[in-house]
Design a protein around this motif. Sequence first.
Motif, PDB file in Angstrom:
ATOM      1  N   MET A 153     -14.690  19.948   4.472  1.00  0.00           N
ATOM      2  CA  MET A 153     -15.523  19.960   5.869  1.00  0.00           C
ATOM      3  C   MET A 153     -14.637  20.265   7.083  1.00  0.00           C
ATOM      4  SD  MET A 153     -18.362  19.545   4.873  1.00  0.00           S
ATOM      5  CE  MET A 153     -19.462  19.497   5.931  1.00  0.00           C
ATOM      6  N   ALA A 154     -13.327  20.150   6.795  1.00  0.00           N
ATOM      7  CA  ALA A 154     -12.132  20.518   7.999  1.00  0.00           C
ATOM      8  C   ALA A 154     -12.329  22.024   8.572  1.00  0.00           C
ATOM      9  CB  ALA A 154     -11.026  19.868   7.722  1.00  0.00           C
ATOM     10  N   ARG A 155     -13.442  22.657   8.569  1.00  0.00           N
ATOM     11  CA  ARG A 155     -13.511  23.933   9.096  1.00  0.00           C
ATOM     12  C   ARG A 155     -14.419  24.162  10.165  1.00  0.00           C
ATOM     13  NH1 ARG A 155     -11.774  27.859   5.336  1.00  0.00           N
ATOM     14  NH2 ARG A 155     -11.133  26.905   3.257  1.00  0.00           N
ATOM     15  N   PRO A 156     -14.302  24.746  11.345  1.00  0.00           N
ATOM     16  CA  PRO A 156     -15.160  25.005  12.445  1.00  0.00           C
ATOM     17  C   PRO A 156     -16.579  25.160  12.274  1.00  0.00           C
ATOM     18  CG  PRO A 156     -13.172  26.368  12.687  1.00  0.00           C
ATOM     19  CD  PRO A 156     -13.240  25.918  11.273  1.00  0.00           C
ATOM     20  N   ASP A 157     -17.036  25.902  10.919  1.00  0.00           N
ATOM     21  CA  ASP A 157     -18.327  26.314  10.741  1.00  0.00           C
ATOM     22  C   ASP A 157     -18.891  25.028   9.729  1.00  0.00           C
ATOM     23  OD1 ASP A 157     -16.962  26.642   8.395  1.00  0.00           O
ATOM     24  OD2 ASP A 157     -18.315  28.344   7.730  1.00  0.00           O
ATOM     25  N   ARG A 158     -18.398  24.029   9.597  1.00  0.00           N
ATOM     26  CA  ARG A 158     -18.728  22.813   8.653  1.00  0.00           C
ATOM     27  C   ARG A 158     -18.847  21.524   9.796  1.00  0.00           C
ATOM     28  NH1 ARG A 158     -16.216  24.900   3.109  1.00  0.00           N
ATOM     29  NH2 ARG A 158     -16.282  27.038   3.360  1.00  0.00           N
ATOM     30  N   LEU A 159     -17.842  20.743   9.608  1.00  0.00           N
ATOM     31  CA  LEU A 159     -18.217  19.212  10.138  1.00  0.00           C
ATOM     32  C   LEU A 159     -18.360  19.490  11.760  1.00  0.00           C
ATOM     33  CD1 LEU A 159     -18.374  16.376   9.994  1.00  0.00           C
ATOM     34  CD2 LEU A 159     -15.859  16.011  10.112  1.00  0.00           C
ATOM     35  N   PRO A 160     -17.525  20.323  12.520  1.00  0.00           N
ATOM     36  CA  PRO A 160     -17.960  20.516  13.990  1.00  0.00           C
ATOM     37  C   PRO A 160     -19.209  21.038  14.374  1.00  0.00           C
ATOM     38  CG  PRO A 160     -15.535  21.347  13.260  1.00  0.00           C
ATOM     39  CD  PRO A 160     -16.087  21.010  12.116  1.00  0.00           C
ATOM     40  N   LEU A 161     -19.515  21.817  13.430  1.00  0.00           N
ATOM     41  CA  LEU A 161     -21.115  22.445  13.543  1.00  0.00           C
ATOM     42  C   LEU A 161     -22.077  21.444  13.188  1.00  0.00           C
ATOM     43  CD1 LEU A 161     -22.648  24.759  14.608  1.00  0.00           C
ATOM     44  CD2 LEU A 161     -22.423  25.781  12.192  1.00  0.00           C
ATOM     45  N   ILE A 162     -21.924  20.585  12.186  1.00  0.00           N
ATOM     46  CA  ILE A 162     -22.791  19.353  11.883  1.00  0.00           C
ATOM     47  C   ILE A 162     -22.859  18.649  13.044  1.00  0.00           C
ATOM     48  CG2 ILE A 162     -23.217  17.336  10.578  1.00  0.00           C
ATOM     49  CD1 ILE A 162     -22.146  19.031   8.380  1.00  0.00           C
ATOM     50  N   GLN A 163     -21.566  18.069  13.703  1.00  0.00           N
ATOM     51  CA  GLN A 163     -21.541  17.192  14.802  1.00  0.00           C
ATOM     52  C   GLN A 163     -22.298  18.005  16.014  1.00  0.00           C
ATOM     53  OE1 GLN A 163     -17.232  17.053  14.841  1.00  0.00           O
ATOM     54  NE2 GLN A 163     -17.329  14.995  14.719  1.00  0.00           N
ATOM     55  N   HIS A 164     -22.269  18.901  16.289  1.00  0.00           N
ATOM     56  CA  HIS A 164     -23.199  19.529  17.181  1.00  0.00           C
ATOM     57  C   HIS A 164     -24.689  19.655  16.831  1.00  0.00           C
ATOM     58  CE1 HIS A 164     -24.389  22.445  20.367  1.00  0.00           C
ATOM     59  NE2 HIS A 164     -24.727  23.281  19.547  1.00  0.00           N
ATOM     60  N   SER A 165     -24.878  19.922  15.839  1.00  0.00           N
ATOM     61  CA  SER A 165     -26.258  19.912  15.151  1.00  0.00           C
ATOM     62  C   SER A 165     -26.968  18.492  15.583  1.00  0.00           C
ATOM     63  CB  SER A 165     -26.247  20.289  13.812  1.00  0.00           C
ATOM     64  OG  SER A 165     -25.948  21.511  13.545  1.00  0.00           O
ATOM     65  N   LEU A 166     -26.138  17.514  14.894  1.00  0.00           N
ATOM     66  CA  LEU A 166     -26.585  16.192  15.152  1.00  0.00           C
ATOM     67  C   LEU A 166     -26.770  15.594  16.523  1.00  0.00           C
ATOM     68  CD1 LEU A 166     -25.030  14.456  12.220  1.00  0.00           C
ATOM     69  CD2 LEU A 166     -27.332  15.518  12.158  1.00  0.00           C
ATOM     70  N   GLU A 167     -25.867  16.178  17.522  1.00  0.00           N
ATOM     71  CA  GLU A 167     -25.864  15.715  18.865  1.00  0.00           C
ATOM     72  C   GLU A 167     -27.422  16.379  19.337  1.00  0.00           C
ATOM     73  OE1 GLU A 167     -23.064  15.733  21.653  1.00  0.00           O
ATOM     74  OE2 GLU A 167     -21.415  15.394  20.120  1.00  0.00           O
ATOM     75  N   LEU A 168     -27.567  17.459  18.907  1.00  0.00           N
ATOM     76  CA  LEU A 168     -28.744  18.245  19.390  1.00  0.00           C
ATOM     77  C   LEU A 168     -29.990  17.144  19.008  1.00  0.00           C
ATOM     78  CD1 LEU A 168     -28.117  21.928  18.704  1.00  0.00           C
ATOM     79  CD2 LEU A 168     -28.217  20.794  21.007  1.00  0.00           C
ATOM     80  N   LEU A 169     -29.918  16.739  17.825  1.00  0.00           N
ATOM     81  CA  LEU A 169     -31.115  15.816  17.134  1.00  0.00           C
ATOM     82  C   LEU A 169     -31.244  14.809  18.005  1.00  0.00           C
ATOM     83  CD1 LEU A 169     -33.106  15.363  14.817  1.00  0.00           C
ATOM     84  CD2 LEU A 169     -31.050  14.201  13.497  1.00  0.00           C
ATOM     85  N   ALA A 170     -30.043  14.105  18.352  1.00  0.00           N
ATOM     86  CA  ALA A 170     -29.985  12.783  18.946  1.00  0.00           C
ATOM     87  C   ALA A 170     -30.854  13.054  20.117  1.00  0.00           C
ATOM     88  CB  ALA A 170     -28.891  12.256  19.183  1.00  0.00           C
ATOM     89  N   GLY A 171     -30.499  14.143  20.903  1.00  0.00           N
ATOM     90  CA  GLY A 171     -31.182  14.314  22.345  1.00  0.00           C
ATOM     91  C   GLY A 171     -32.955  14.749  22.040  1.00  0.00           C
ATOM     92  N   GLU A 172     -33.129  14.850  21.081  1.00  0.00           N
ATOM     93  CA  GLU A 172     -34.672  15.303  20.862  1.00  0.00           C
ATOM     94  C   GLU A 172     -35.539  14.092  20.561  1.00  0.00           C
ATOM     95  OE1 GLU A 172     -36.013  18.210  21.804  1.00  0.00           O
ATOM     96  OE2 GLU A 172     -33.972  18.373  22.689  1.00  0.00           O
ATOM     97  N   LEU A 173     -34.873  12.860  19.869  1.00  0.00           N
ATOM     98  CA  LEU A 173     -35.669  11.937  19.410  1.00  0.00           C
ATOM     99  C   LEU A 173     -36.309  10.977  20.080  1.00  0.00           C
ATOM    100  CD1 LEU A 173     -33.106  10.652  16.506  1.00  0.00           C
ATOM    101  CD2 LEU A 173     -35.297  12.381  16.294  1.00  0.00           C
ATOM    102  N   SER A 174     -37.616  10.468  19.534  1.00  0.00           N
ATOM    103  CA  SER A 174     -38.294   9.440  20.668  1.00  0.00           C
ATOM    104  C   SER A 174     -37.710   8.252  20.616  1.00  0.00           C
ATOM    105  CB  SER A 174     -39.721   9.378  19.904  1.00  0.00           C
ATOM    106  OG  SER A 174     -40.432   8.269  20.423  1.00  0.00           O
ATOM    107  N   PRO A 175     -37.913   7.284  21.632  1.00  0.00           N
ATOM    108  CA  PRO A 175     -37.381   5.840  21.734  1.00  0.00           C
ATOM    109  C   PRO A 175     -37.853   5.086  20.545  1.00  0.00           C
ATOM    110  CG  PRO A 175     -38.027   6.819  23.859  1.00  0.00           C
ATOM    111  CD  PRO A 175     -38.556   7.677  22.760  1.00  0.00           C
ATOM    112  N   HIS A 176     -38.916   5.474  19.958  1.00  0.00           N
ATOM    113  CA  HIS A 176     -39.584   4.748  18.687  1.00  0.00           C
ATOM    114  C   HIS A 176     -38.866   5.016  17.586  1.00  0.00           C
ATOM    115  CE1 HIS A 176     -42.430   3.247  21.697  1.00  0.00           C
ATOM    116  NE2 HIS A 176     -43.080   4.513  21.844  1.00  0.00           N
ATOM    117  N   ASP A 177     -37.891   6.032  17.468  1.00  0.00           N
ATOM    118  CA  ASP A 177     -37.262   6.397  16.213  1.00  0.00           C
ATOM    119  C   ASP A 177     -36.040   5.514  15.784  1.00  0.00           C
ATOM    120  OD1 ASP A 177     -39.143   8.411  15.869  1.00  0.00           O
ATOM    121  OD2 ASP A 177     -37.989  10.087  17.041  1.00  0.00           O
ATOM    122  N   LYS A 178     -35.693   5.555  14.634  1.00  0.00           N
ATOM    123  CA  LYS A 178     -34.244   4.863  14.503  1.00  0.00           C
ATOM    124  C   LYS A 178     -33.405   5.663  13.652  1.00  0.00           C
ATOM    125  CE  LYS A 178     -36.109   0.243  14.783  1.00  0.00           C
ATOM    126  NZ  LYS A 178     -36.297  -1.208  14.003  1.00  0.00           N
TER     127      LYS A 178
END
Length: 498
Positions: A153-178
Motif C-alpha cells: 500500500m506504500a504507493r501514492p495511489d493506494r494508502l495516501p489516496l485511501i487516507q484522502h478518501s476517508l478524510e472526505l468521508l469523515a467530513g460528511e458523516l452525521s453526528p449520530h454516526d459512529k
Amino acid sequence: LIDEAVGGGDARAKSQVRGLDAGDDRSELQPAASFRVVPVNPWTMAAEDAQSTFALDVDTASYTLGRRYIQRGFLPPAGSVRMEEYINAFDYNYANTSDQVFRISAAAAPAPFADPGQVNTKLIKIGIKGKVIGRDGRKPANLVLVVDTSGSMARPDRLPLIQHSLELLAGELSPHDKVSLVTFGAQVVTLLDQTPASNKQAIIQAIRSLQASGPTNLLKGVEAGYAQAAQAHRSGAINRIILCSDGIATLGETEADTILGYVEHYRKQGISCTTVGYGIGAYDDDLMEKLANKGDGTHHFVDSRTQARKVFVDELTAMLATIAKDAKIQVEFNPQRVRRYRLIGYENRAIADKDFRNDTIDAGEVGSGQSSTALYEVELIGHDHGAQAAQVGAEQADLGTVYVRYRNAETDKIEEISQRLSADIMQDCTPAITPRFFLAASAAEFAEILRGSEHARGGSLPRVQDLLEKTLPHLPLDEKARELLDLVRKAQGLPKAP
C-alpha cells in the motif's frame, strides 16, 4: 488537504497524489491473465425461453478500472470489462420517485450499431430508478472501516489516496454516526472503537496515522472487522463494513471461500459490506466484486481524488441509505412480437428464472437515488419483408413486461412492481431528440468492443466515436459523457494490456 492526506509521505509522494487525476502514476499493471473471463450472454429465442432474470446492479468499478488502463496507454484486459458497469457509469436522468421505492422507465429504437440490413434489430433501454432519501432522513450509520496497510500500500495511489478518501468521508458523516477503524498489514490493529462521528479530530488523527508495512493478511483483517461490527451492531441503524484494499491476489481458494462465507453469514445478521479498490498492480477485481455482491453492498474502484469525492461525498447517501435489498429484475418477452433477444452484460448477476420469486435468493442492494440500466438487443417479428395489413394489429402488441421484486429496506416486506413494454416505447429516435439513449448505446458498444464480445465483431471504435460526436452537442453539461468520448478516442490503436 491533499498534503495532509498523504500523512507523512515525502514531497515526491505528495506530488504524485496531486497527479492522480491526470493518470500519470506509473505503477505496474495487473497481468491480463489474472482477470476471469466469462462468456457473454448469447441470443435467446423468445419462443423457447421468454424470461430473462438477473440481480439489479449499480456498480461502476469496472468502468473506472478500464479508464485507468486507457489513461496509462493500454486497453483494459477483457476479463475486467463488465458491460453493465460501463453502461451504469453514466446518468440517464430518470425521473425521481417520491412515494414508490422504484420507478421503471423504458425506451426503444433501432439498434444504432446493428448491421444496416438488420432492420428488425432494436435496442431496448430499461431504467430502474430508486427513490431519494435526504441525508437528514437516513438512519444513523455504524461504520467499520477495514483498511489494508500492508507493504504494497506504500504507493501514492493506494494508502495516501485511501487516507484522502476517508478524510472526505469523515467530513460528511452525521453526528449520530459512529466509526470504527481496523487495519491489517504486519498485524491487525483496531485504531478506533465506535467513535462518534462528532469527534472528527480523533477520526482524522487516526486516519493520518496509518502507515504501510508487512504482508497482506486479508482474512484476519476481515475477521477483525466483522467482529468489531458485530460488537458495535445497532438495531435500526445502518451497519456496514467498508473494505479498502489494493488487492488480494495472493489469497488461496480456501481463504477466499472462508472470507465469502464470513460476508454471507454477517449479511444475514444485518451487516453489509462495501468494497473499494485502490491501485491496479495486484488488484483482485473479481473477488472484491464478489465480496460486495455477497455482502449486499456496492463495489467501487478509486483511482483519483475526483473519483474519491464521487464515491465518498457525492454518492455517500446512496452508499449508506439502502432502500431495497435482494432486488431482482425479470423481463418476460412476448414471443408473438420478439423473435430473439440478448441482454448486454449482467453475466455474473444472472438468476434462474424460477428463482425470481424465491425470496431466499441473494440479489442486489440499491441505495438512495441510485439507478440501474439494462440494455437488450432484440429482433422483432414482422415487417422486414414488408408489413402486411394483417400484421398491423400484431405490431401494436406489447413487446413484453418488466417485473422488479425486492425487499423494502424500511418495512422489511417483499414488494413487486411491473410495467408493460408497450408498442409505443418504440420510436425513431435521434441523438438530438433522445441523446441519453445514444449515450447508453455508445457506452455499451465501447464495452463490448473492449470485452471482445462476439456480438461486436463488426463494430469499431471510430463508429462509436462518430455517434458520440453527434450526441454530445445535445448534452453540453455532461462531463462524464465528454470523458467517454475522450476514452474512445484514446483507445484507438492502443496495445492490449500485458
